[in-house]
Design an enzyme around this catalytic site. Sequence first.
Site, short mmCIF file in Angstrom:
data_model
loop_
_atom_site.label_atom_id
_atom_site.label_comp_id
_atom_site.label_asym_id
_atom_site.label_seq_id
_atom_site.Cartn_x
_atom_site.Cartn_y
_atom_site.Cartn_z
N GLU A 36 0.86 -1.29 -0.07
CA GLU A 36 0.00 -0.08 -0.08
C GLU A 36 1.22 1.11 -0.03
O GLU A 36 0.52 2.24 -0.60
CB GLU A 36 -0.76 -0.11 1.19
CG GLU A 36 -2.09 -0.74 1.04
CD GLU A 36 -2.72 -0.97 2.48
OE1 GLU A 36 -4.10 -0.59 2.50
OE2 GLU A 36 -2.10 -1.36 3.32
N ASP A 38 4.01 1.66 -1.40
CA ASP A 38 4.50 1.67 -2.70
C ASP A 38 3.19 2.20 -3.60
O ASP A 38 3.79 3.36 -4.38
CB ASP A 38 5.02 0.09 -2.99
CG ASP A 38 6.12 -0.01 -2.36
OD1 ASP A 38 6.73 -1.27 -2.27
OD2 ASP A 38 6.67 0.74 -1.97
N GLU A 115 30.70 14.62 28.31
CA GLU A 115 30.65 14.52 26.61
C GLU A 115 29.13 15.23 26.31
O GLU A 115 28.26 14.87 26.95
CB GLU A 115 30.81 13.26 26.27
CG GLU A 115 32.15 12.63 26.77
CD GLU A 115 32.13 11.05 26.75
OE1 GLU A 115 31.19 10.51 25.95
OE2 GLU A 115 32.81 10.48 27.62
N LYS A 117 25.65 15.36 24.75
CA LYS A 117 24.86 14.33 24.23
C LYS A 117 24.29 14.65 22.83
O LYS A 117 23.29 15.50 22.77
CB LYS A 117 23.97 14.10 25.21
CG LYS A 117 23.10 12.71 24.75
CD LYS A 117 22.32 12.45 25.94
CE LYS A 117 21.22 11.30 25.88
NZ LYS A 117 20.11 11.55 24.99
N ASP A 119 21.95 14.58 19.88
CA ASP A 119 20.68 13.81 20.03
C ASP A 119 20.37 13.25 18.12
O ASP A 119 19.89 13.80 17.31
CB ASP A 119 19.45 14.75 19.81
CG ASP A 119 18.09 14.10 20.08
OD1 ASP A 119 18.32 12.97 20.35
OD2 ASP A 119 17.09 14.81 20.03
N ARG A 138 20.89 0.28 17.46
CA ARG A 138 20.92 -0.05 18.56
C ARG A 138 19.70 -1.24 18.92
O ARG A 138 19.94 -2.09 19.74
CB ARG A 138 20.69 1.03 19.38
CG ARG A 138 20.16 0.84 20.91
CD ARG A 138 20.06 2.10 21.56
NE ARG A 138 19.85 1.77 23.15
CZ ARG A 138 18.43 1.56 23.57
NH1 ARG A 138 17.71 1.77 22.90
NH2 ARG A 138 18.56 1.34 24.91
N GLU A 175 27.46 7.97 17.90
CA GLU A 175 26.37 8.68 17.29
C GLU A 175 26.25 9.06 15.77
O GLU A 175 27.29 9.65 15.62
CB GLU A 175 25.93 9.58 18.38
CG GLU A 175 24.65 10.14 18.48
CD GLU A 175 23.76 9.13 19.47
OE1 GLU A 175 24.47 8.43 19.89
OE2 GLU A 175 22.72 9.68 19.62
N TYR A 219 32.27 7.34 21.00
CA TYR A 219 32.43 7.93 22.46
C TYR A 219 32.44 6.79 23.38
O TYR A 219 32.81 6.99 24.62
CB TYR A 219 31.09 8.50 22.86
CG TYR A 219 29.82 8.20 22.45
CD1 TYR A 219 29.22 6.99 23.05
CD2 TYR A 219 28.91 9.09 21.55
CE1 TYR A 219 27.65 6.50 22.90
CE2 TYR A 219 27.51 8.37 21.44
CZ TYR A 219 27.34 7.03 21.87
OH TYR A 219 25.80 6.87 21.63
N LYS A 283 30.60 10.45 32.64
CA LYS A 283 30.70 9.14 33.02
C LYS A 283 31.78 9.18 34.24
O LYS A 283 32.67 10.02 33.90
CB LYS A 283 31.28 8.55 31.81
CG LYS A 283 30.34 8.42 30.43
CD LYS A 283 30.91 8.02 29.30
CE LYS A 283 29.97 7.85 28.03
NZ LYS A 283 30.43 7.73 26.72
N LYS A 307 20.24 16.79 31.15
CA LYS A 307 19.38 17.24 30.08
C LYS A 307 19.37 18.70 30.17
O LYS A 307 19.65 19.45 31.23
CB LYS A 307 18.15 16.71 30.21
CG LYS A 307 17.90 15.07 29.77
CD LYS A 307 17.96 15.11 28.40
CE LYS A 307 17.90 13.75 28.00
NZ LYS A 307 16.74 13.30 27.33
N CYS A 401 -14.54 5.00 37.14
CA CYS A 401 -13.55 4.78 36.08
C CYS A 401 -14.31 5.40 34.62
O CYS A 401 -15.42 4.61 34.12
CB CYS A 401 -13.35 3.38 35.99
SG CYS A 401 -12.18 2.81 34.61
N CYS A 404 -14.83 1.37 32.74
CA CYS A 404 -15.73 0.37 33.21
C CYS A 404 -16.78 0.88 34.28
O CYS A 404 -17.73 -0.04 34.59
CB CYS A 404 -15.14 -0.66 33.75
SG CYS A 404 -14.16 -0.39 35.36
N CYS A 425 -8.86 3.24 39.20
CA CYS A 425 -10.13 2.22 39.23
C CYS A 425 -9.67 1.05 40.13
O CYS A 425 -8.60 0.49 40.18
CB CYS A 425 -10.17 1.78 37.74
SG CYS A 425 -11.17 0.52 37.23
N CYS A 432 -11.97 -4.67 33.15
CA CYS A 432 -12.05 -3.14 32.78
C CYS A 432 -11.38 -3.12 31.38
O CYS A 432 -10.31 -3.66 31.26
CB CYS A 432 -11.47 -2.27 33.79
SG CYS A 432 -11.07 -0.60 33.30
#
Length: 670
Positions: A36, A38, A115, A117, A119, A138, A175, A219, A283, A307, A401, A404, A425, A432
């Site tokens: 599909e 393609d 080091e 990071k 992305d 990975r 990376e 790394y 590290k 981060k 809930c 349910c 719940c 449920c």
Amino acid sequence: MKESEIKKIFKKKIKEINKHNKFYFSESSPQISDSEYDQLKKEIISLEKKYSFLKSSLSPTHSLGYAPSKNFIKSKHRVKMLSLSNAFDIKDLENFEKKIFNYLNKKVEIEYSVEPKIDGISASLTYKNGELVKGTSRGDGTTGEVITENLKTISDIPQNINFKDFPKDIDIRGEVFITKDDFDKLKNNFANPRNAASGSLRQKNPEETKKIPLNFIAYTYGYFESDKIKKQSDFLSLLKKWGFKINQHNKVLKTIIDLENFHKKFENDRFDLEYDVDGLVYKINSLELQKRLGFTSNSPRWAIAHKFSADSAYSQIKDISIQVGRTGALTPVARIKPVNIGGVVVSNATLHNEDEIIRKDIRLGDTVKVERAGDVIPHVVLVDLEKREIKSKKFIFPNNCPSCGSETIKEFNKTTKKHDAVRRCTNEGYDCEKIAIEKIKHFISKDAMNIDGLGKKVVENFWDLNLIRFPQDIYNLDYDKISNLEGWGDLSVSNLKYSIEQSKKVSLDKFLYAIGIRHIGIENAKLLAEHVKSIKNFIIFVSKNKLNELLNIDGIGETQVNSLKKFFENKSNYKIVEKLSSLLNISDIKLNKDGKLLNNTFMFTGKLSNMSRAEAKSLIEENSGSVVSSVNKKLKYLIIGEKPTNRKVQEARELGIKILSQKEWLNLLN
Ligand code: IVH
């Protein structure tokens, strides 16, 4: 047809193909079959050929829009490719260091390899006798896709290395990424540079990979046996000498204050870099300490990703819906006016739980600030009260809930002596609907049964079609029926069959995790599995009411045992486990039988020097011994540290159990 109408149709098709690219590349759960896909691509190309006014830069012929082969050969990593735990502030860093000191049972001076990071997408390169023989993605961390030819198109990756000191057999990891400038040229096709790199790297045809300028920064190593190299920073220097690119901003720092200061500076400077960086990786520099610290199930104890603060944007709440999770937790989610946050269009943001809504007084129609960082779920940070409509009313969280209709409760936590912030719940079984669907999604997930041909969307679809109600239904699917469904072709059905068949062989710990007992995460499932050894024994523990005995396991407490009891009080859960155990091939826990401590049981009392209990336990287990938490006839050695519990020593003496000092015990090992 008018030109404008043709353009409209063309754009719609491009939008459609981009949507499927996203499902395939970033969510790994294709919604249509290869054929599909393609077909859709062909239609776009033929429209383009026919009408020269159509903007060809949007065309999939210029982009990476092909769904690459789902059939890359898979290969098991010799050393797992784990991820990193995250730190967001100085407190998290202090905690990280504290845990290290606890594990080592000693405060030591720590040097960090710092080091950036990047992305991108991590890749592992196997070199034998200096020649690049294999390159893998990975994948799920345990098994990756063999993408050697695609990786070979990257000029930063050396294919032959002639240095005398280059190891004979080594996996180099790093990376793969695309620069911001190059991404700008391809922007129409991918949500962010990371997706672009991932898409390019996983092309079936290496010629397609070649079209996108990919870069590689090394790394770390995976498989590698050497005791000559002492520090991560020395390894990085060697990588450079051997011809790899390493990050020019790598640094060695000592204290948390230094880390925090560098982070602050780099957070501002990063916009001048050629590539996207989402944080810094710290590290422990000493490789010997790294080895001692080892890993938890997902990440090393010796490294953390710090981060950068999140991107954010303002948008308006259109609706608040309540999601029901697999443990019955009700999570409110704000449906917001779609808004672009750091290159990704966000239309949902979590409101966490009922208490959070009350605390922030979040209401329908409010204008709110939404944040997202890396792979963290976008969340609402605050309400812009100036924009609130006068008529707006407080949001009332439902008492029942939404799936349910059962009563919902906030549990009382005996340890904190407070009610939970989360409402749940009370129907924790398969009655449920939403809980049942979530339980099945958990069952198939990567860390559980790992059925990758059966994504979350497919589970929902099969549920709607009444094809599955319980986990065991996965092993009795009606494939004829499925192959007649829209979006399913022969190839996808056979892939599904294959991955379901593959999943039947599973280790006991993964199975115990997969059945989804509250408070039994991956680590606890491992502890249980190591103790009960086989599924047969586990079922005996449950059916003969012996679950209390599990309190003997170091690391398992009342919360876990009570949760196990509650789970099996529900007869349908018991039946599901029995049924699955007959359908699957659940392997027993095989002990490492070559160690010096085989058939020896140990127990500790008192504080050990220079080592935590956790480290001591893993030392014993690495050498085939086992650790128990109570004195009884089965115990062979009681190891005594500082300030031991006299009662335990007394009991051990009475039973004729050998008593060892820490030194004597370590002598047994050497
Ligand atoms: S070390 C077990 N070093 O971050 C050690 N990772 O969440 C894990 N990454 O999958 C890898 N820069 O894709 C390491 N200097 C760096 C890194 C780095 C980026 C990525 C990598 C990994 C993810 C971990």
